[in-house]
Design an enzyme around this catalytic site. Structure first.
Site, mmCIF file in Angstrom:
data_model
loop_
_atom_site.group_PDB
_atom_site.id
_atom_site.type_symbol
_atom_site.label_atom_id
_atom_site.label_comp_id
_atom_site.label_asym_id
_atom_site.label_seq_id
_atom_site.Cartn_x
_atom_site.Cartn_y
_atom_site.Cartn_z
ATOM 1 N N ASP A 22 0.789 -1.246 0.000
ATOM 2 C CA ASP A 22 0.000 0.000 0.000
ATOM 3 C C ASP A 22 0.821 1.297 0.000
ATOM 4 O OD1 ASP A 22 -1.467 -2.157 0.854
ATOM 5 O OD2 ASP A 22 -2.160 -1.236 2.701
ATOM 6 N N GLU A 222 -10.519 -2.692 4.280
ATOM 7 C CA GLU A 222 -9.315 -2.053 4.810
ATOM 8 C C GLU A 222 -8.951 -0.839 3.964
ATOM 9 O OE1 GLU A 222 -6.674 -5.593 4.874
ATOM 10 O OE2 GLU A 222 -6.474 -5.428 2.724
#
Ligand code: FRU
Length: 536
Positions: A22, A222
């Protein structure tokens, strides 16, 4: 490393070596775009999660920087990993971390504790607990000090969710001027909920509200983000967009991770989705179909991207609201660790500037590829191809290209054409190829990577991905296609539909051709520009 290895992206960010996932802490300050990211300093698969760092003046040329937050105890005795989170510039020094009038930078991230322990703050954490911590930088993001006196500053999920301490993560923070407070959106991943907190000082947080579950609820939720965007360019009509990563549970036809979004309103404490942005919190509710261009599937969520390789997108802090720009991880948890690249693994997407537009009476998130294209592309000549029947050869166009295609849809359909598009990254005999095209009957754009090169490392990789896209009001379809050494991203129409895919073709797969299946497609406007390496 040379940045010329097989599959090395030429205009997508990759670290020189090792694993990334990420993007984290995207922040623009002092004329520089900073990008932190999940990084394993010790290998090319997930582990020892630290915050890597890169910076850029133009969102195009990146310089890798020293690791910003190194897993505590790295390499042999890791007691804390630094999971995803965000960075803000604390202009008014609300946190008190600043000195001499220079605004501190504050990162809020998820601490992952592999082992139960008592921390320097005296707080006790459990085996594999996830909790929220902060760190600050007094040198404009280069080096960071963790706030060990009090971390984690949010230790446990709130009642009645205390048992969710293993899946409580990814704080997204921003300043909200009307209430003069910081806002944090944090995911209760397994429950498909977002929690919204506020704080006057980034240290003490109070729970305000929760959101979800809504729409797609496969896997976990998430990497949430929440931000305002003007509707149709009108600064007096601001809507809020929540984006949520799902893993697994991505868009129809994909396996693994993906991102959905919601459009609604935010009042400083609660995010309320528009009724036509959700299809009911329970499955009995027939109430509203999703407003996004939903195909006839049960799963009518609003997908931010319809491909398999677009995950954990995060928006920049520090940019004006009408320049809201996101970057995502261009990979998928399904096969992320087995893609055949070396010595790095995973790239970031092209940065994309977002806007909200009313298209076909629906509000859509529209994405525009944002790099300094003038600096890295030759001005592409637009040419007209009067008619394509079967195939129209384009010869060798290369491995990194920016392609724009516009073609009339109603007329092509009348001619009996079922699909039109372009084949890229093909070998000379076209036994290896990636197809990007449009299906006139179903009004879908697609990328087909079934024979795109090396597909052997995962059984789900060799697939085609479809996304709804209505023709423009003048009945034409425009596809803006970005091909790199190991990816293809297509932006359909005004950018309301995108598909992002990785591909792993041979080095000599440089050929291209247009195709029109079933009948002719006429009057095709085509431009192809080579994209130069951003690494030289
Ligand atoms: C999403 C994610 C986050 C987490 C990070 C760990 O890709 O699972 O939820 O913070 O990766 O690397």
């Amino acid at each position: 490393v040379s940045y010329t290895e097989l599959y090395r992206p030429q205009y997508h960010y990759t670290p020189a070596r090792n694993w990334i996932n990420d993007p984290n802490g995207l922040v623009y300050a002092d004329g520089t775009y900073h990008m932190y990211y999940q990084y394993n300093p010790g290998g090319d698969t997930w582990g020892a999660m630290s915050w890597g760092h890169a910076s850029s003046k133009d969102l195009t040329h990146w310089k890798e920087q020293p690791v910003a937050l190194l897993a505590r105890g790295y390499p042999d005795n890791i007691t804390e990993m630094f999971f995803s989170g965000s960075v803000v510039i604390d202009q008014n020094n609300t946190s008190g971390f600043g000195n001499k009038g220079d605004a501190p930078w504050v990162a809020m991230y998820t601490s992952y504790y592999p082992l139960q322990q008592v921390l320097p703050s005296g707080k006790q954490v459990r085996d594999q607990q996830q909790a929220q911590s902060i760190a600050y930088s007094l040198d404009h993001g280069a080096t960071w000090t963790t706030y060990d006196e009090h971390n984690p500053i949010i230790l446990d999920p709130p009642a009645p969710y205390q048992d969710q301490y293993l899946d409580f993560r990814d704080p997204n923070i921003f300043w909200y001027q009307p209430i003069k407070k910081w806002v944090a959106v944090i995911s209760l991943a397994k429950l498909h909920k977002l929690l919204i907190y506020t704080s006057p000082n980034l240290r003490q947080w109070s729970l305000e509200s929760e959101f979800g579950p809504f729409n797609a609820v496969g896997g976990v939720w998430e990497c949430p983000n929440l931000f305002p965007l003007p509707l149709d360019g009108d600064e007096s009509k601001v809507k809020w967009v929540a984006i949520v990563g799902l893993n697994p549970g991505g868009p129809p036809g994909t396996v693994g991770s993906g991102i959905q979004y919601f459009v609604g309103d935010f009042n400083g404490s609660t995010f309320t989705p528009d009724l036509n942005s959700i299809h009911g919190g329970d499955k009995d509710s027939e109430r509203t179909r999703s407003f996004a261009n939903s195909p006839a599937t049960d799963d009518n969520a609003n997908w931010l991207d319809w491909g398999p390789d677009f995950y954990a997108a995060q928006a920049y802090n520090g940019l004006p609201q009408d320049q809201r720009t996101i970057i995502s991880w261009m990979n998928n948890w399904q096969y992320g660790a087995t893609i055949p690249t070396s010595p790095w693994r995973s790239a970031m997407s092209i940065p994309r500037q977002l806007s909200l537009k009313t298209i076909d009476q629906k509000i859509a998130v529209v994405q525009e590829p944002k790099e300094s294209w003038k600096a890295i592309t030759e001005a592409g000549n637009v040419s007209t191809v009067p008619s394509v029947t079967g195939v129209h050869r384009l010869g060798e166009i290369g491995k990194a290209v920016d392609i724009q295609l516009t073609f009339p849809s109603r007329e092509a359909a009348t001619n009996g054409s079922s699909e039109f598009g372009i084949i890229v990254r093909a070998s000379e005999d076209f036994s290896q190829q990636t197809r990007v095209g449009y299906d006139f009957a179903t009004q879908q754009v697609f990328i087909n990577r079934t024979i795109s090169g090396d597909v052997s490392f995962d059984s789900t990789f060799a697939s085609a991905y479809y996304a709804p896209l209505s023709p423009a009001t003048d009945n034409t379809v425009t596809l803006h296609i970005f091909v790199d050494w190991s990816s293809v991203e297509v932006f359909g129409g005004q950018g309301q539909t995108t598909i992002t895919t990785q591909i792993f073709p041979s080095d000599n797969a440089t050929y291209a051709q247009l195709f029109s299946t079933g009948g002719s497609t006429n009057n095709v406007q085509l431009s192809i520009s080579k994209v130069r390496s951003t690494w030289t």
